[in-house]
Design a protein around this motif. Structure first.
Motif, PDB file in Angstrom:
ATOM      1  N   UNK A 295       0.819  -1.234  -0.017  1.00 18.86           N
ATOM      2  CA  UNK A 295       0.035   0.056   0.113  1.00 18.86           C
ATOM      3  C   UNK A 295       0.885   1.331   0.122  1.00 18.86           C
ATOM      4  N   UNK A 296       0.574   2.201  -0.837  1.00 18.79           N
ATOM      5  CA  UNK A 296       1.550   3.421  -0.890  1.00 18.79           C
ATOM      6  C   UNK A 296       0.590   4.703  -1.149  1.00 18.79           C
ATOM      7  N   UNK A 297       1.322   5.657  -0.443  1.00 17.80           N
ATOM      8  CA  UNK A 297       0.727   7.013  -0.589  1.00 17.80           C
ATOM      9  C   UNK A 297       1.784   8.153  -0.733  1.00 17.80           C
ATOM     10  N   UNK A 298       1.529   9.031  -1.347  1.00 14.79           N
ATOM     11  CA  UNK A 298       2.846   9.991  -1.169  1.00 14.79           C
ATOM     12  C   UNK A 298       2.324  11.557  -0.849  1.00 14.79           C
ATOM     13  N   UNK A 299       3.040  12.105  -0.450  1.00 20.08           N
ATOM     14  CA  UNK A 299       2.629  13.588   0.287  1.00 20.08           C
ATOM     15  C   UNK A 299       2.215  14.589  -0.977  1.00 20.08           C
ATOM     16  N   UNK A 300       1.040  15.093  -0.814  1.00 25.34           N
ATOM     17  CA  UNK A 300       0.212  15.888  -1.760  1.00 25.34           C
ATOM     18  C   UNK A 300      -0.335  17.044  -1.052  1.00 25.34           C
ATOM     19  N   UNK A 301      -1.093  17.743  -1.658  1.00 22.53           N
ATOM     20  CA  UNK A 301      -1.890  18.902  -1.245  1.00 22.53           C
ATOM     21  C   UNK A 301      -2.796  18.660  -0.237  1.00 22.53           C
ATOM     22  N   UNK A 302      -3.432  17.405  -0.277  1.00 23.92           N
ATOM     23  CA  UNK A 302      -4.280  16.976   0.687  1.00 23.92           C
ATOM     24  C   UNK A 302      -3.755  16.652   2.061  1.00 23.92           C
ATOM     25  N   UNK A 303      -2.450  16.241   1.978  1.00 25.12           N
ATOM     26  CA  UNK A 303      -1.746  15.767   3.241  1.00 25.12           C
ATOM     27  C   UNK A 303      -1.626  17.032   3.984  1.00 25.12           C
ATOM     28  N   UNK A 304      -2.404  17.270   5.036  1.00 23.91           N
ATOM     29  CA  UNK A 304      -2.139  18.171   6.142  1.00 23.91           C
ATOM     30  C   UNK A 304      -1.093  18.019   7.252  1.00 23.91           C
ATOM     31  N   UNK A 305      -1.023  16.733   7.353  1.00 25.11           N
ATOM     32  CA  UNK A 305      -0.219  16.233   8.508  1.00 25.11           C
ATOM     33  C   UNK A 305       0.725  15.002   7.929  1.00 25.11           C
ATOM     34  N   UNK A 306       1.902  14.958   8.717  1.00 20.91           N
ATOM     35  CA  UNK A 306       2.723  13.674   8.397  1.00 20.91           C
ATOM     36  C   UNK A 306       1.937  12.380   8.636  1.00 20.91           C
ATOM     37  N   UNK A 307       1.096  12.602   9.806  1.00 20.76           N
ATOM     38  CA  UNK A 307       0.651  11.197  10.115  1.00 20.76           C
ATOM     39  C   UNK A 307      -0.369  10.763   9.160  1.00 20.76           C
ATOM     40  N   UNK A 308      -1.014  11.834   8.265  1.00 20.53           N
ATOM     41  CA  UNK A 308      -2.020  11.607   7.397  1.00 20.53           C
ATOM     42  C   UNK A 308      -1.494  10.560   6.297  1.00 20.53           C
ATOM     43  N   UNK A 309      -0.129  11.038   5.746  1.00 18.25           N
ATOM     44  CA  UNK A 309       0.464  10.254   4.655  1.00 18.25           C
ATOM     45  C   UNK A 309       0.748   8.547   5.251  1.00 18.25           C
ATOM     46  N   UNK A 310       1.133   8.496   6.473  1.00 20.12           N
ATOM     47  CA  UNK A 310       1.238   7.011   6.877  1.00 20.12           C
ATOM     48  C   UNK A 310      -0.246   6.233   7.004  1.00 20.12           C
ATOM     49  N   UNK A 311      -1.122   7.075   7.439  1.00 17.77           N
ATOM     50  CA  UNK A 311      -2.645   6.573   7.578  1.00 17.77           C
ATOM     51  C   UNK A 311      -2.949   6.098   6.285  1.00 17.77           C
ATOM     52  N   UNK A 312      -2.813   7.195   5.298  1.00 20.82           N
ATOM     53  CA  UNK A 312      -3.046   6.762   3.791  1.00 20.82           C
ATOM     54  C   UNK A 312      -2.813   5.637   3.345  1.00 20.82           C
ATOM     55  N   UNK A 313      -1.384   5.642   3.593  1.00 22.15           N
ATOM     56  CA  UNK A 313      -0.616   4.279   3.085  1.00 22.15           C
ATOM     57  C   UNK A 313      -1.243   3.177   3.692  1.00 22.15           C
ATOM     58  N   UNK A 314      -1.478   3.204   4.970  1.00 20.18           N
ATOM     59  CA  UNK A 314      -2.152   1.758   5.746  1.00 20.18           C
ATOM     60  C   UNK A 314      -3.437   1.678   5.319  1.00 20.18           C
ATOM     61  N   UNK A 315      -4.193   2.543   4.768  1.00 17.19           N
ATOM     62  CA  UNK A 315      -5.529   2.338   4.120  1.00 17.19           C
ATOM     63  C   UNK A 315      -5.405   1.580   2.742  1.00 17.19           C
ATOM     64  N   UNK A 316      -4.226   2.170   2.106  1.00 20.12           N
ATOM     65  CA  UNK A 316      -4.220   1.345   0.965  1.00 20.12           C
ATOM     66  C   UNK A 316      -3.682   0.126   0.987  1.00 20.12           C
ATOM     67  N   UNK A 317      -2.799  -0.100   2.049  1.00 22.89           N
ATOM     68  CA  UNK A 317      -2.368  -1.645   2.319  1.00 22.89           C
ATOM     69  C   UNK A 317      -3.577  -2.372   2.576  1.00 22.89           C
ATOM     70  N   UNK A 318      -4.502  -2.081   3.579  1.00 23.28           N
ATOM     71  CA  UNK A 318      -5.622  -2.882   3.813  1.00 23.28           C
ATOM     72  C   UNK A 318      -6.629  -3.148   2.548  1.00 23.28           C
ATOM     73  N   UNK A 319      -6.745  -2.059   1.538  1.00 16.39           N
ATOM     74  CA  UNK A 319      -7.333  -2.496   0.105  1.00 16.39           C
ATOM     75  C   UNK A 319      -6.525  -3.570  -0.309  1.00 16.39           C
ATOM     76  N   UNK A 320      -5.217  -3.317  -0.416  1.00 18.73           N
ATOM     77  CA  UNK A 320      -4.589  -4.589  -1.200  1.00 18.73           C
ATOM     78  C   UNK A 320      -4.826  -5.720  -0.462  1.00 18.73           C
TER      79      UNK A 320
END
Length: 661
Positions: free
Chosen positions: A359-384
């Motif tokens: 599961x991957x995520x990258x810093x973009x304009x919607x990433x307001x916090x560092x934790x959000x990037x990891x949280x998004x990657x975690x969500x992508x991993x669960x989807x995988x």
């Protein structure tokens, strides 16, 4: 010169410099400080020449008839020697070579002056004037830092010149000559002895500086090694959570300041629990090491950073420019592990090799916090994982399929007790001395309505965050008391409790009421507190623990050694039992790991607590635990978690053979 020797030690000194052969140390002593020795001798000779020329005034006062010749000689010798010195410096001669030239200059200067001064007609004055020859001897031995051998030779030559000149004075009687000769020889002996002591002291200073340099280097190496260890996962050798968190902060700061985009890629080994159950934890560790090595090689090729983020979960951080680049990087990771072709026959999806979900995520304009990037990657991993595993998912905030599975788990926990989606399993705890199963640890399990299981590592944190941990915790204690303790299936049963439960009002009263309803005494129930959990020494928690102990309930410290609060807890709370984390048992095969385990045992033993070792998976480990004086053990070698029906069936069965066999 000597006080700066430590500043010029630039060689790669050995760890035990004083254990080197004496000849080697002397060679190092003469080799080092070349430039400093050269400059010191050069300055010394210039000063000596200046003083030598100033003594021309005494020639005019004491031997005026020979003064023109002696003064001319002084200037000629001084000019020649300084010219020779500067030539040596220009030719980059060694310090030893410059020392020899300077010693020669002093001898020649004395011989030139004495030879011309003896031409005077003031014989009586000259006979006393000769005493200044001792100054040349003192210069050789004390003013300059010549090697002892060179100083002895030069000063001995000066003595011979002095005695020769003394012999040529016709007016001096034998007593005068004996007196001044004895004076000259005495000066030679005294200054030579002082020179020998000075050289010895310089050598000792050099050795001290060399040893200090070696100790400093070793201390720096140890410091760097400790820093590496503190930032390295002990099993796989990749970065640990601490190092990765620092790297994440660095990447985030660059993203905030210069818009350098980066990706966080989470990699989870598919069906790893089944792999452990099938092949054993040692083979499971070997699998993680192989996977980590492959990921590290891939990360190095792509200028990325890899770390271990959890049990079988890794994270890769890399600078990227676009979402397609992140997707290509993640797919490359998946293919790298698939191409290893590691055997895994216990999968339930038809494959027979080890694979990973990414599961991957990258810093973009919607990433307001560092934790959000990891949280998004975690969500992508669960989807995988939900998509069948062995695949890649890139987080897309606009894709409805990237929903958070944890929201579903949180909703599931709210109905888990009512819908009977939770159950308890029990793992035996064996008494090392008797070999009998004297207690069990109670473990909660959660299943989905369709029969799929949810990992405790997932649903317990969610339960704590959403508050459902209170209902689940009460259900667990009530179930254990009525299922296991009331029918006397086991003498003692332990239940894991959350720090939130200990801080909640009325928890001790609830436990007391449950014990009364089940008709059992408090000494048959043990409550486990996990050190790794984020629990402060909250006054309500301390008070609750005191109330529980007054009921006779045993308080156990779980997973000791995995967190930072354990020592503080041991100081404040009198635990009845301390459970040593399984990582220390697994590492006990190495001398260092065994030494650390023995240290922990001594520490806990001094607190008069029962010692329980987790993760005993082999007969060798079981025997080692017995030899170390462990009280209780648990692990797959002794028994896996099982249902209450299994306990009931085994109630009258013979006990497991003792560890001594």
């Amino acid at each position: 010169m000597t006080h700066r020797l430590a500043d010029v030690l630039e060689i790669d000194v050995p760890r035990d410099p004083l254990q080197q052969p004496d000849a080697v140390l002397h060679a190092l002593y003469r080799e080092h400080g070349e430039k400093i020795r050269q400059q010191a001798t050069r300055q010394g000779l210039w000063i000596a020449v200046l003083v030598y020329l100033l003594f021309s005034l005494s020639d005019f006062l004491l031997i005026p008839d020979a003064a023109p010749l002696t003064v001319a000689t002084r200037f000629v010798i001084s000019a020649l020697m300084l010219a020779a010195l500067e030539l040596q410096i220009w030719r980059k001669a060694s310090a030893d070579g410059i020392d020899r030239l300077s010693a020669t200059a002093l001898v020649v200067a004395y011989a030139g002056w004495l030879g011309t001064a003896l031409q005077t007609s003031h014989v009586e004055v000259m006979s006393y004037y000769m005493v200044f020859g001792a100054i040349f001897m003192m210069s050789v031995n004390l003013f300059f830092s010549f090697a002892f051998k060179l100083s002895i030779i030069a000063s001995a030559v000066i003595v011979l010149i002095f005695l020769s000149g003394l012999y040529q004075i016709p007016a001096a009687d034998i007593g005068y000559k004996l007196t001044f000769g004895s004076f000259c020889v005495s000066c030679f002996i005294f200054t030579s002895y002082v020179n020998w002591k000075l050289n010895q002291e310089r050598y000792n200073v050099f050795l001290n500086a060399l040893e200090a340099k070696a100790q400093q280097k070793e201390a720096m190496e140890r410091g760097q090694q400790l820093l590496r260890l503190s930032r390295t996962d002990p099993l796989t050798g990749v970065d640990n959570r601490r190092a990765i968190d620092q790297r994440l902060r660095d990447l985030w700061n660059r993203w905030q300041t210069s818009q350098e985009a980066f990706a966080a890629i989470l990699v989870d080994v598919d069906f790893f629990k089944r792999y452990n159950d099938c092949y054993g934890h040692q083979q499971g560790d070997r699998c993680l090491i192989i996977v980590a090595d492959a990921l590290r090689a891939f990360a190095d090729d792509h200028n990325a950073t890899i770390g271990r983020y959890g049990g079988e979960e890794f994270i890769i951080l890399a600078n990227v420019r676009s979402a397609p680049e992140v997707a290509a990087l993640a797919e490359g990771i998946r293919e790298t592990i698939e191409n290893l072709r590691l055997q895994h026959d216990q999968r339930r999806d038809g494959m027979s090799t080890v694979t990973v979900s990414v599961g991957a995520a990258y810093a973009s304009l919607h990433s307001a916090k560092l934790e959000k990037v990891i949280y998004d990657a975690d969500r992508a991993l669960y989807c995988a994982k939900a998509a069948g595993r062995n695949c890649v998912r890139l987080f897309d905030p606009f894709d409805p399929q990237t929903s958070d599975d944890r929201e579903h788990v949180a909703a599931l926990l709210k109905i888990a007790v009512a819908e009977q989606l939770v159950s308890m399993v029990y793992q035996p705890l064996q008494d090392v001395a008797s070999g009998e199963v004297s207690a069990v640890e109670s473990l909660m399990r959660l299943r989905m309505p369709d029969g799929g299981s949810v990992s405790p590592n997932l649903f317990i944190p969610i339960a704590e965050r959403t508050g459902t941990i209170f209902e689940l915790g009460q259900w667990a204690i009530r179930t254990v008391c009525h299922e296991v303790l009331a029918p006397n299936l086991m003498k003692v049963a332990s239940v894991n409790v959350s720090p939130l439960q200990l801080r909640s009002p009325g928890f001790a009263a609830f436990v007391a009421l449950t014990l009364d309803e089940a008709g059992i005494t408090g000494d048959r129930l043990a409550l486990e507190i996990t050190e790794g959990q984020d629990m402060e020494m909250h006054s309500n928690a301390i008070r609750c623990i005191s109330d529980l102990k007054s009921l006779g309930i045993k308080i156990w410290l779980d997973d000791f050694g995995t967190g930072f609060a354990g020592l503080s807890w041991l100081r404040i709370i009198d635990f009845d039992c301390v459970k040593i984390d399984k990582s220390f048992v697994q590492d006990s095969q190495t001398p260092r790991g065994r030494a650390m385990l023995e240290d922990i045992i001594r520490l806990v033993r001094n607190r008069q607590a029962t010692i329980l070792a987790e993760g005993v998976e082999t007969l060798e480990q079981a025997k080692l635990m017995k030899s170390l004086g462990i009280d209780l053990v648990q692990g797959y070698h002794l028994g896996r978690p099982s249902s209450v029906s299994t306990l009931l069936a085994a109630k009258d069965a013979p006990s497991r053979a003792s560890l001594a066999r």
